[in-house]
Design a protein around this motif. Structure first.
Motif, PDB file in Angstrom:
ATOM      1  N   TYR A 186       5.818   5.895  -9.350  1.00  0.00           N
ATOM      2  CA  TYR A 186       6.502   6.474  -8.203  1.00  0.00           C
ATOM      3  C   TYR A 186       6.028   5.932  -6.873  1.00  0.00           C
ATOM      4  CZ  TYR A 186       8.458   9.752 -11.502  1.00  0.00           C
ATOM      5  OH  TYR A 186       9.122  10.304 -12.548  1.00  0.00           O
ATOM      6  N   LYS A 187       5.304   4.816  -6.893  1.00  0.00           N
ATOM      7  CA  LYS A 187       4.759   4.245  -5.663  1.00  0.00           C
ATOM      8  C   LYS A 187       5.869   3.890  -4.668  1.00  0.00           C
ATOM      9  CE  LYS A 187       1.737   1.063  -6.237  1.00  0.00           C
ATOM     10  NZ  LYS A 187       1.005  -0.199  -6.396  1.00  0.00           N
ATOM     11  N   GLU A 188       6.989   3.402  -5.148  1.00  0.00           N
ATOM     12  CA  GLU A 188       8.074   3.001  -4.256  1.00  0.00           C
ATOM     13  C   GLU A 188       8.672   4.196  -3.519  1.00  0.00           C
ATOM     14  OE1 GLU A 188      10.904   0.743  -6.384  1.00  0.00           O
ATOM     15  OE2 GLU A 188       9.469  -0.819  -6.916  1.00  0.00           O
ATOM     16  N   THR A 189       8.837   5.332  -4.189  1.00  0.00           N
ATOM     17  CA  THR A 189       9.387   6.498  -3.508  1.00  0.00           C
ATOM     18  C   THR A 189       8.393   7.108  -2.550  1.00  0.00           C
ATOM     19  OG1 THR A 189       8.897   7.687  -5.549  1.00  0.00           O
ATOM     20  CG2 THR A 189      11.186   7.243  -5.091  1.00  0.00           C
ATOM     21  N   TRP A 190       7.087   6.981  -2.829  1.00  0.00           N
ATOM     22  CA  TRP A 190       6.087   7.469  -1.876  1.00  0.00           C
ATOM     23  C   TRP A 190       6.038   6.569  -0.651  1.00  0.00           C
ATOM     24  CZ3 TRP A 190       1.429   8.581  -5.566  1.00  0.00           C
ATOM     25  CH2 TRP A 190       1.660   9.787  -6.228  1.00  0.00           C
ATOM     26  N   GLY A 191       6.256   5.260  -0.847  1.00  0.00           N
ATOM     27  CA  GLY A 191       6.180   4.336   0.264  1.00  0.00           C
ATOM     28  C   GLY A 191       7.345   4.503   1.231  1.00  0.00           C
ATOM     29  N   ASP A 192       8.516   4.875   0.725  1.00  0.00           N
ATOM     30  CA  ASP A 192       9.707   5.029   1.552  1.00  0.00           C
ATOM     31  C   ASP A 192      10.301   6.420   1.307  1.00  0.00           C
ATOM     32  OD1 ASP A 192      11.895   4.691   3.158  1.00  0.00           O
ATOM     33  OD2 ASP A 192      12.896   3.250   1.869  1.00  0.00           O
ATOM     34  N   PRO A 193      10.064   7.392   2.176  1.00  0.00           N
ATOM     35  CA  PRO A 193      10.537   8.760   1.935  1.00  0.00           C
ATOM     36  C   PRO A 193      12.051   8.915   1.977  1.00  0.00           C
ATOM     37  CG  PRO A 193       9.572   8.583   4.115  1.00  0.00           C
ATOM     38  CD  PRO A 193       9.339   7.271   3.428  1.00  0.00           C
ATOM     39  N   SER A 194      12.780   7.906   2.410  1.00  0.00           N
ATOM     40  CA  SER A 194      14.234   8.029   2.465  1.00  0.00           C
ATOM     41  C   SER A 194      14.886   7.832   1.112  1.00  0.00           C
ATOM     42  CB  SER A 194      14.807   7.012   3.462  1.00  0.00           C
ATOM     43  OG  SER A 194      14.553   5.697   2.995  1.00  0.00           O
ATOM     44  N   LYS A 195      14.132   7.413   0.092  1.00  0.00           N
ATOM     45  CA  LYS A 195      14.698   7.181  -1.237  1.00  0.00           C
ATOM     46  C   LYS A 195      14.803   8.464  -2.023  1.00  0.00           C
ATOM     47  CE  LYS A 195      13.318   2.445  -1.812  1.00  0.00           C
ATOM     48  NZ  LYS A 195      12.599   1.478  -2.606  1.00  0.00           N
ATOM     49  N   SER A 228       0.837  -1.197   0.000  1.00  0.00           N
ATOM     50  CA  SER A 228       0.000   0.000   0.000  1.00  0.00           C
ATOM     51  C   SER A 228       0.871   1.247   0.000  1.00  0.00           C
ATOM     52  CB  SER A 228      -0.915   0.005   1.223  1.00  0.00           C
ATOM     53  OG  SER A 228      -0.132   0.040   2.387  1.00  0.00           O
ATOM     54  N   ILE A 229       0.296   2.327  -0.481  1.00  0.00           N
ATOM     55  CA  ILE A 229       0.996   3.606  -0.515  1.00  0.00           C
ATOM     56  C   ILE A 229       0.919   4.231   0.870  1.00  0.00           C
ATOM     57  CG2 ILE A 229       1.009   5.909  -1.514  1.00  0.00           C
ATOM     58  CD1 ILE A 229      -0.250   4.727  -3.991  1.00  0.00           C
ATOM     59  N   ASN A 230       2.042   4.733   1.338  1.00  0.00           N
ATOM     60  CA  ASN A 230       2.075   5.404   2.629  1.00  0.00           C
ATOM     61  C   ASN A 230       1.474   6.799   2.466  1.00  0.00           C
ATOM     62  OD1 ASN A 230       2.596   6.349   5.147  1.00  0.00           O
ATOM     63  ND2 ASN A 230       4.810   6.060   5.061  1.00  0.00           N
ATOM     64  N   LEU A 231       0.225   6.973   2.889  1.00  0.00           N
ATOM     65  CA  LEU A 231      -0.477   8.235   2.691  1.00  0.00           C
ATOM     66  C   LEU A 231       0.059   9.356   3.563  1.00  0.00           C
ATOM     67  CD1 LEU A 231      -4.122   6.903   2.398  1.00  0.00           C
ATOM     68  CD2 LEU A 231      -2.589   7.599   0.562  1.00  0.00           C
ATOM     69  N   LYS A 232       0.864   9.021   4.570  1.00  0.00           N
ATOM     70  CA  LYS A 232       1.413  10.047   5.445  1.00  0.00           C
ATOM     71  C   LYS A 232       2.383  10.959   4.702  1.00  0.00           C
ATOM     72  CE  LYS A 232       3.720  10.517   9.890  1.00  0.00           C
ATOM     73  NZ  LYS A 232       4.337   9.802  10.998  1.00  0.00           N
ATOM     74  N   HIS A 233       3.120  10.411   3.743  1.00  0.00           N
ATOM     75  CA  HIS A 233       4.127  11.186   3.015  1.00  0.00           C
ATOM     76  C   HIS A 233       3.689  11.491   1.584  1.00  0.00           C
ATOM     77  CE1 HIS A 233       6.937  10.714   6.287  1.00  0.00           C
ATOM     78  NE2 HIS A 233       6.628   9.426   6.322  1.00  0.00           N
ATOM     79  N   LEU A 234       2.425  11.257   1.258  1.00  0.00           N
ATOM     80  CA  LEU A 234       1.923  11.527  -0.077  1.00  0.00           C
ATOM     81  C   LEU A 234       1.814  13.040  -0.288  1.00  0.00           C
ATOM     82  CD1 LEU A 234       0.794  10.001  -2.559  1.00  0.00           C
ATOM     83  CD2 LEU A 234      -1.449  10.328  -1.584  1.00  0.00           C
ATOM     84  N   PRO A 235       2.296  13.547  -1.405  1.00  0.00           N
ATOM     85  CA  PRO A 235       2.261  14.996  -1.638  1.00  0.00           C
ATOM     86  C   PRO A 235       0.840  15.463  -1.977  1.00  0.00           C
ATOM     87  CG  PRO A 235       3.227  13.891  -3.513  1.00  0.00           C
ATOM     88  CD  PRO A 235       2.985  12.840  -2.469  1.00  0.00           C
ATOM     89  N   ILE A 236       0.020  15.689  -0.951  1.00  0.00           N
ATOM     90  CA  ILE A 236      -1.375  16.065  -1.132  1.00  0.00           C
ATOM     91  C   ILE A 236      -1.497  17.404  -1.857  1.00  0.00           C
ATOM     92  CG2 ILE A 236      -3.528  16.630   0.081  1.00  0.00           C
ATOM     93  CD1 ILE A 236      -2.821  13.691   0.207  1.00  0.00           C
ATOM     94  N   LYS A 237      -0.605  18.337  -1.540  1.00  0.00           N
ATOM     95  CA  LYS A 237      -0.652  19.650  -2.188  1.00  0.00           C
ATOM     96  C   LYS A 237      -0.466  19.510  -3.694  1.00  0.00           C
ATOM     97  CE  LYS A 237       1.636  24.137  -2.107  1.00  0.00           C
ATOM     98  NZ  LYS A 237       2.746  24.900  -1.554  1.00  0.00           N
ATOM     99  N   ASP A 238       0.454  18.663  -4.120  1.00  0.00           N
ATOM    100  CA  ASP A 238       0.683  18.443  -5.547  1.00  0.00           C
ATOM    101  C   ASP A 238      -0.532  17.816  -6.219  1.00  0.00           C
ATOM    102  OD1 ASP A 238       3.221  19.439  -5.215  1.00  0.00           O
ATOM    103  OD2 ASP A 238       4.160  17.466  -5.078  1.00  0.00           O
ATOM    104  N   LEU A 239      -1.179  16.869  -5.538  1.00  0.00           N
ATOM    105  CA  LEU A 239      -2.363  16.238  -6.107  1.00  0.00           C
ATOM    106  C   LEU A 239      -3.521  17.213  -6.229  1.00  0.00           C
ATOM    107  CD1 LEU A 239      -2.268  12.796  -4.284  1.00  0.00           C
ATOM    108  CD2 LEU A 239      -1.681  13.286  -6.652  1.00  0.00           C
ATOM    109  N   VAL A 240      -3.680  18.095  -5.256  1.00  0.00           N
ATOM    110  CA  VAL A 240      -4.753  19.090  -5.307  1.00  0.00           C
ATOM    111  C   VAL A 240      -4.497  20.080  -6.437  1.00  0.00           C
ATOM    112  CG1 VAL A 240      -5.802  21.028  -4.051  1.00  0.00           C
ATOM    113  CG2 VAL A 240      -5.383  18.857  -2.886  1.00  0.00           C
ATOM    114  N   VAL A 241      -3.272  20.537  -6.578  1.00  0.00           N
ATOM    115  CA  VAL A 241      -2.938  21.494  -7.642  1.00  0.00           C
ATOM    116  C   VAL A 241      -3.138  20.855  -9.013  1.00  0.00           C
ATOM    117  CG1 VAL A 241      -1.037  22.781  -8.705  1.00  0.00           C
ATOM    118  CG2 VAL A 241      -1.383  22.878  -6.244  1.00  0.00           C
ATOM    119  N   SER A 242      -2.681  19.630  -9.194  1.00  0.00           N
ATOM    120  CA  SER A 242      -2.868  18.981 -10.491  1.00  0.00           C
ATOM    121  C   SER A 242      -4.344  18.709 -10.757  1.00  0.00           C
ATOM    122  CB  SER A 242      -2.049  17.694 -10.581  1.00  0.00           C
ATOM    123  OG  SER A 242      -2.431  16.786  -9.580  1.00  0.00           O
TER     124      SER A 242
END
Length: 65
Positions: free
Chosen positions: A56-65, A4-18
């Protein structure tokens, strides 16, 4: 196993703007040309965003990447 995608680090602002850009542009296209073209444009962009989120699911799942 489905990861699953880690929604805590998902760029919500980017999704709203797009999302706003897609809505505004599809409204403009629908008013200028044809409502069907505006709908096709909106769904095409949503499909493109879904595909990019899959890439980009992998980079959203792990913010250290």
């Amino acid at each position: 196993m489905i990861s699953s995608i880690n929604l805590k680090h998902l760029p919500i602002k980017d999704l709203v703007v797009s999302g706003l850009i897609i809505f505004i542009m599809s409204t403009i296209i629908a008013n200028i040309y044809d409502p069907l073209l505006g709908t096709i444009y909106a769904f095409g962009n949503i499909i493109a965003l879904i595909f990019l989120s899959w890439l980009y699911k992998e980079t959203w799942g792990d913010p250290s990447k």
